[in-house]
Design an enzyme around this catalytic site. Sequence first.
Site, PDB file in Angstrom:
ATOM      1  CD  GLU A 247      -2.513   2.146  -1.060  1.00 23.40           C
ATOM      2  OE1 GLU A 247      -2.170   1.315  -0.192  1.00 23.40           O
ATOM      3  OE2 GLU A 247      -3.705   2.295  -1.430  1.00 23.40           O
TER       4      GLU A 247
ATOM      5  CG  PHE B 276      -0.475  -2.386  -1.325  1.00 27.95           C
ATOM      6  CD1 PHE B 276      -0.840  -3.607  -1.887  1.00 27.95           C
ATOM      7  CD2 PHE B 276      -0.355  -2.311   0.049  1.00 27.95           C
ATOM      8  CE1 PHE B 276      -1.079  -4.726  -1.095  1.00 27.95           C
ATOM      9  CE2 PHE B 276      -0.595  -3.428   0.856  1.00 27.95           C
ATOM     10  CZ  PHE B 276      -0.964  -4.636   0.273  1.00 27.95           C
TER      11      PHE B 276
ATOM     12  CG  HIS C  79       1.455  -8.971   0.362  1.00 28.35           C
ATOM     13  ND1 HIS C  79       0.286  -9.618   0.078  1.00 28.35           N
ATOM     14  CD2 HIS C  79       1.136  -7.984   1.233  1.00 28.35           C
ATOM     15  CE1 HIS C  79      -0.708  -9.063   0.760  1.00 28.35           C
ATOM     16  NE2 HIS C  79      -0.218  -8.069   1.464  1.00 28.35           N
TER      17      HIS C  79
END
Length: 658
Positions: free
Chosen positions: A397, A423, A464
């Site tokens: 990322e 993330f 998540h």
Amino acid sequence: MTFDRKDKDNATLLNLYLRLLYPRMVEEKMLILLRQGRIGKWFSGIGQEAIAVGSTLAMHNEEYILPMHRNLGVFTSRNIPLTKLMAQWQGKVTGFTKGRDRSFHFGTQEHRIIGMISHLGPQMALADGIALADLIEKKKQATLVFTGEGATSEGDFHEAINVAAVWNLPVIFLIENNGYGLSTPINEQFKCKNLVDKAIGYGIEGFQVDGNNILEVYDLINQVATSMRENPKPVLIECLTFRMRGHEEASGTKYVPQELFEEWAAKDPVRNFEQYLQEQQVLTIESIAEIKTRFKSQIEQDVENAFNEDEPEVNTEVELEDMYFPYVSTTIPATKAATEMRYLDAISDGLKVAMQKHKNLVLMGQDIAEYGGAFKITDGFVQEFGKARVRNTPICESAIVGAALGLSINGCKAMMEMQFADFATCGFNQIVNNLAKTHYRWGEKADVVVRMPTGAGTGAGPFHSQSNEAWFTKTPGLKVVYPAFPQDAKGLLLASIEDPNPVIYFEHKYLYRSLSGPVPQGFYTFEIGKANVLKQGEQFCIITYGLGVHWALSYLSENPDHSATLVDLRSLQPWDREAVANAVKTTGRVLILHEDTLSSGFGAELAAWISEHCFEYLDAPVMRCASSDTAIPMSKVLEDDFLAKSRLQDTVKRLLAY
């Protein structure tokens, strides 16, 4: 030290010498000013000039260079006036950052130089994006980025080189191995014998060169750059050199064995090249003295001119305005009929419309190409727009956010998809320190959208499901949007892509396939920072966004006796103060509802602002209804209890009973 002039004529050799000597003499002047107390800090590159000068002169002037804080020779070789540089170092208003940053923490499009931030490694990914833009535009250009041996330990080093290798980007990654990271010697920084050996692990070429030999540096960079302009692929170069001064002057050098200074003093790049040119009859003792006299006079004058430049004037309004590239977000009405779309499909349609309108828009993210993304939002995009503009990325990322900024610097628009908003932690530094601060620091836009699939409701657990918008709403320089309906999702996404500022675009995963609504075809936008008042009432108001909007609508539908104003903020940075104030004035009772945890969630900012600016209109304390101050559990029953929705009814009762 052995020099080989090859086919270089005397004029070329003389120019190399002049370019090499000048930054050395500037540095010597800086050390005098430091001892006099006229400057407060200096990062010396004495002994390393051959790397900066030789590599810069080997690059074409239109090619970008991303230097570090010991690379004065890059700036002087690109003909930046010393007065301008000195003004920058002294925080003058005429410096590149108007007194907002120091040293070489700036960029200049005029000279195709992009400076570093203090975190060192992140600039390497910017080089990837710059080179990618050249590749897409079919420009035969190379990009040069510097790093130090210490920064090779950072994850950004690995990510940037790996991306460049996978994408065959024409980037020269140049390591200045000068022996020490502040006081830590190389044997405590890495285990491999040579840093150039790291190239093998990435499947790319690597070269090691004597960094104190300007001809070897120049010839190698010229050879590599010439090759990659025709055959794009990255190369890693390790330049062996030594730091003859401290990390910065206050650090001193007591930790360095004296014999190392003696060894490297004999390899001084300026003195050795000067002696060689005398042997070659390019220079004489008299010509050297004349050159140094001329340089000394010029440097003295330029330095004093900089000291006489104006200091910045305090203007808070200008400071606030300069956090963002000048742009007025407006509503562009839809002109075509609406069709029923799912929330997910509205986002996909918005991206497609943007890709058709902006031929320089590049999409990047994990699995977004042939696979269509984890949620299939970009399904079919490769077939329509090609792999050059719809790019699968490695799992990295930080590098991709940095590459997005590099794309923007080199004339593209960029959209980066976080596979999950959680993330973003892996790209956090790039977002809050590079994207957010670039315009404020040196006036360059960061035309980047980061899409953030967010939120709970699907039993996905702690990694998540987080609602992390508050991490970004407190960061000046970012814009943050959070649509609750399909129509808003498309209109705000298009507005985000139109905006030349960095936008963090939150999209709720639970709504992807569970919510449908009418969405106009074609291009339209909603104004970023403009709320939508969904209901008007008199008893109390609910201020919310995202999934909270649907919790509020459901609650009010089940309790038709309540007369409530419902405000969907839609944007969290900037947010609609006027709409909030009107809702407070109309009702006197305020409930702030959001999915994020209670402590330090965005609702805390809203509550504080309302208490400060609308206190006289309140008939009850501002109340917040938010999720529990815990991580998000995976179990459905535990998740339901965690979410703010489970406390909404009780919070409304307390508010109305006050």
